[in-house]
Design a protein around this motif. Structure first.
Motif, short mmCIF file in Angstrom:
data_model
loop_
_atom_site.label_atom_id
_atom_site.label_comp_id
_atom_site.label_asym_id
_atom_site.label_seq_id
_atom_site.Cartn_x
_atom_site.Cartn_y
_atom_site.Cartn_z
N HIS A 6 11.48 117.38 -75.28
CA HIS A 6 11.84 116.10 -75.87
C HIS A 6 12.97 115.43 -75.06
N GLY A 7 13.93 116.20 -74.59
CA GLY A 7 15.03 115.70 -73.77
C GLY A 7 14.51 115.17 -72.44
N GLU A 8 13.54 115.89 -71.83
CA GLU A 8 12.96 115.45 -70.56
C GLU A 8 12.19 114.15 -70.76
N GLN A 9 11.44 114.06 -71.86
CA GLN A 9 10.67 112.83 -72.14
C GLN A 9 11.62 111.65 -72.34
N ALA A 10 12.71 111.89 -73.05
CA ALA A 10 13.69 110.83 -73.26
C ALA A 10 14.32 110.41 -71.93
N ASN A 12 12.91 110.76 -68.92
CA ASN A 12 11.86 110.07 -68.16
C ASN A 12 11.70 108.63 -68.64
N LEU A 13 11.71 108.42 -69.94
CA LEU A 13 11.59 107.08 -70.51
C LEU A 13 12.79 106.22 -70.10
N ARG A 14 13.99 106.79 -70.13
CA ARG A 14 15.19 106.06 -69.72
C ARG A 14 15.10 105.65 -68.26
N ARG A 15 14.62 106.56 -67.38
CA ARG A 15 14.49 106.26 -65.95
C ARG A 15 13.42 105.19 -65.71
#
Length: 127
Positions: A6-10, A12-15
């Motif tokens: 979930h942290g990685e997805q967040a 990735n979305l931020r980037r």
């Protein structure tokens, strides 16, 4: 593990959002440059026209007459063809070339004398 995912997805979305923001900023900058270039071109065209008109206004009478003489063939080519041709003799024998040149000279002198004199520095166009 789910928390990391979930942290990685967040992240990735931020980037992706940052990347999209940079892309949009770039598109805006390009559009602004194009708009500025078009504006600068329009200003150059206006300045070029102003200079051309200023030069035309400050031409001497002899330069204007020379330009008119140079453009006579184009002017005559645009004139309508007469339906009939009438000739008038204004006194004297016109069979000689010198008589014809003399009459044309008198016509030009009369025409030049009848034209208003434009003062240098005025804003009126010559002829």
């Amino acid at each position: 593990m789910e928390r990391e995912q979930h942290g990685e997805q967040a992240e990735n979305l931020r980037r992706k959002l940052e990347l999209r923001e940079l892309e949009l900023d770039g598109e805006i900058a390009v559009a602004a440059r194009r708009s500025r270039a078009a504006h600068d071109d329009a200003l150059l065209d206006l300045e070029r026209d102003r200079i051309r008109i200023d030069n035309t206004n400050h031409r001497s009478a002899s330069a204007t007459q020379a330009q008119l003489v140079d453009s006579l063939p184009q002017i005559v080519a645009q004139l309508p063809t007469p339906a009939e041709l009438k000739t008038y003799q204004l006194g004297g024998d016109l069979s000689g070339l010198s008589a014809l040149i003399g009459q044309l000279t008198r016509v030009l002198e009369t025409w030049s004398a009848a034209r208003p004199v434009v003062e240098p520095g005025s804003t009126e166009l010559d002829g």
